[in-house]
Design a protein around this motif. Sequence first.
Motif, PDB file in Angstrom:
ATOM      1  N   ARG A   1       0.582  -1.137   0.273  1.00 28.96           N
ATOM      2  CA  ARG A   1      -0.278  -0.569  -0.127  1.00 28.96           C
ATOM      3  C   ARG A   1       1.166   1.131   0.163  1.00 28.96           C
ATOM      4  O   ARG A   1       1.694   1.090   0.809  1.00 28.96           O
ATOM      5  CB  ARG A   1      -1.021   0.276   1.533  1.00 28.96           C
ATOM      6  CG  ARG A   1      -1.547   0.810   1.157  1.00 28.96           C
ATOM      7  CD  ARG A   1      -3.112   0.519   2.346  1.00 28.96           C
ATOM      8  NE  ARG A   1      -4.042   2.415   1.641  1.00 28.96           N
ATOM      9  CZ  ARG A   1      -4.951   2.323   0.813  1.00 28.96           C
ATOM     10  NH1 ARG A   1      -5.229   0.932   0.486  1.00 28.96           N
ATOM     11  NH2 ARG A   1      -6.113   3.376   0.810  1.00 28.96           N
TER      12      ARG A   1
ATOM     13  N   TYR B   1       1.780   5.355  -0.508  1.00 29.13           N
ATOM     14  CA  TYR B   1       0.910   6.928  -0.029  1.00 29.13           C
ATOM     15  C   TYR B   1       1.860   8.206  -0.610  1.00 29.13           C
ATOM     16  O   TYR B   1       3.375   7.676  -0.901  1.00 29.13           O
ATOM     17  CB  TYR B   1       0.584   6.916   1.290  1.00 29.13           C
ATOM     18  CG  TYR B   1      -0.397   6.771   2.107  1.00 29.13           C
ATOM     19  CD1 TYR B   1      -1.425   6.892   2.906  1.00 29.13           C
ATOM     20  CD2 TYR B   1       0.227   5.292   3.161  1.00 29.13           C
ATOM     21  CE1 TYR B   1      -2.323   5.478   3.054  1.00 29.13           C
ATOM     22  CE2 TYR B   1      -0.362   5.072   3.984  1.00 29.13           C
ATOM     23  CZ  TYR B   1      -1.959   4.665   4.122  1.00 29.13           C
ATOM     24  OH  TYR B   1      -2.540   3.736   3.990  1.00 29.13           O
TER      25      TYR B   1
ATOM     26  N   THR C   1       2.784   1.233   3.045  1.00 27.86           N
ATOM     27  CA  THR C   1       2.351   0.576   4.412  1.00 27.86           C
ATOM     28  C   THR C   1       2.489  -1.562   4.086  1.00 27.86           C
ATOM     29  O   THR C   1       2.509  -1.132   3.270  1.00 27.86           O
ATOM     30  CB  THR C   1       1.954   1.222   5.082  1.00 27.86           C
ATOM     31  OG1 THR C   1       0.550   1.252   4.085  1.00 27.86           O
ATOM     32  CG2 THR C   1       1.767   2.431   5.748  1.00 27.86           C
TER      33      THR C   1
ATOM     34  N   ASP D   1       0.020  -4.840   6.060  1.00 25.01           N
ATOM     35  CA  ASP D   1      -0.590  -5.106   6.868  1.00 25.01           C
ATOM     36  C   ASP D   1      -0.189  -5.941   8.189  1.00 25.01           C
ATOM     37  O   ASP D   1       0.556  -7.404   6.953  1.00 25.01           O
ATOM     38  CB  ASP D   1      -1.878  -5.998   6.396  1.00 25.01           C
ATOM     39  CG  ASP D   1      -2.994  -6.935   7.403  1.00 25.01           C
ATOM     40  OD1 ASP D   1      -2.203  -7.367   8.667  1.00 25.01           O
ATOM     41  OD2 ASP D   1      -4.096  -6.203   7.609  1.00 25.01           O
TER      42      ASP D   1
ATOM     43  N   ARG E   1       1.035   7.633  10.982  1.00 25.26           N
ATOM     44  CA  ARG E   1       0.152   6.884  11.268  1.00 25.26           C
ATOM     45  C   ARG E   1      -0.519   7.721  11.691  1.00 25.26           C
ATOM     46  O   ARG E   1      -2.142   8.307  10.971  1.00 25.26           O
ATOM     47  CB  ARG E   1       0.211   5.888  12.415  1.00 25.26           C
ATOM     48  CG  ARG E   1      -0.782   5.245  12.305  1.00 25.26           C
ATOM     49  CD  ARG E   1      -1.192   4.266  13.322  1.00 25.26           C
ATOM     50  NE  ARG E   1       0.179   2.962  12.754  1.00 25.26           N
ATOM     51  CZ  ARG E   1       0.996   2.844  13.327  1.00 25.26           C
ATOM     52  NH1 ARG E   1       1.578   3.087  13.629  1.00 25.26           N
ATOM     53  NH2 ARG E   1       1.676   1.755  12.596  1.00 25.26           N
TER      54      ARG E   1
ATOM     55  N   PHE F   1      -3.773   5.835   8.299  1.00 24.68           N
ATOM     56  CA  PHE F   1      -3.721   4.284   8.062  1.00 24.68           C
ATOM     57  C   PHE F   1      -3.520   4.017   9.512  1.00 24.68           C
ATOM     58  O   PHE F   1      -3.775   4.673  10.796  1.00 24.68           O
ATOM     59  CB  PHE F   1      -2.589   3.875   7.399  1.00 24.68           C
ATOM     60  CG  PHE F   1      -1.256   4.044   8.332  1.00 24.68           C
ATOM     61  CD1 PHE F   1      -1.009   3.431   8.601  1.00 24.68           C
ATOM     62  CD2 PHE F   1      -0.108   5.407   7.216  1.00 24.68           C
ATOM     63  CE1 PHE F   1       0.662   3.618   8.773  1.00 24.68           C
ATOM     64  CE2 PHE F   1       0.495   5.075   7.523  1.00 24.68           C
ATOM     65  CZ  PHE F   1       1.312   4.744   8.684  1.00 24.68           C
TER      66      PHE F   1
ATOM     67  N   ASP G   1      -1.796  -1.996  10.368  1.00 19.05           N
ATOM     68  CA  ASP G   1      -0.503  -1.226   9.619  1.00 19.05           C
ATOM     69  C   ASP G   1       0.807  -0.767   9.731  1.00 19.05           C
ATOM     70  O   ASP G   1       0.776  -0.156  10.907  1.00 19.05           O
ATOM     71  CB  ASP G   1      -0.901  -0.077   8.322  1.00 19.05           C
ATOM     72  CG  ASP G   1      -2.227  -0.682   7.515  1.00 19.05           C
ATOM     73  OD1 ASP G   1      -2.803  -1.900   7.159  1.00 19.05           O
ATOM     74  OD2 ASP G   1      -2.800  -0.333   6.794  1.00 19.05           O
TER      75      ASP G   1
END
Length: 237
Positions: free
Chosen positions: A61, A63, A148, A150, A193, A198, A202
């Motif tokens: 993922r 950003y 990131t 999980d 975060r 998120f 994560d």
Amino acid sequence: MHTNSRWDESNFDRVTIVDQIMTERRAKRGFLSTPVPTETVADILNAARFAPSSSNTQPWRCYVLKGSARERITTRAVENFRAGPEKLAPEYPFFPQPLPDPFISRFNLFRGQLGDAVGVPRSDRYGRLKDVERQFRFFGAPVGMIFTMDRKLEWASFICYGCFLQNLMLAARARGLDTCAQQIWSLQHHLLREELGFPESDMVIAGMSLGWADDSLPENNMMNHKLAIEDFVEFVG
């Protein structure tokens, strides 16, 4: 002569291009302020998403930070670092302590070369701290990325993530852009975060600087020693 092989002259051209992109890619630690169009960043990510992953789990993922968002986050990250570097801990260990041979020898050789290039010897603690701050500014690159994953996933997903990040860096280089992958952004996971929203589930894997390198800088002209294949390959059979 007839052949069923799919190999033809055009394949040689492709090999040359791909090999050249792989061998000329370097981590760059200083960038020009020239903006990178959002469409270009999207194109790079669109190519990188075809990276292999275990059973197609695709754990990544991303950003993308530009403009005022990038400025706000880098400013806060530097302030965080200045307030107490010892308070910042990554979400996963970067190296074992102590780092054993032969890896520590390679590490020390690289850090020495980099210190010489930026004019900061290992003994200059203040200079080294200032140099780390440059990392939290994405080395001046107009685009910063945060990646990131999980945290319920296992360590094997880091292999998949490495394939994705390499795809991204090669796609950028193919477009004349440069990158620097930065594990150090994992130290700022609390700030990231909060800023990016998120969930705690994560974890921050890394960041990346993206832009056009300033190749007038000595650190961007370093030639890192790479092992010859006979130093790490055994052909069996």
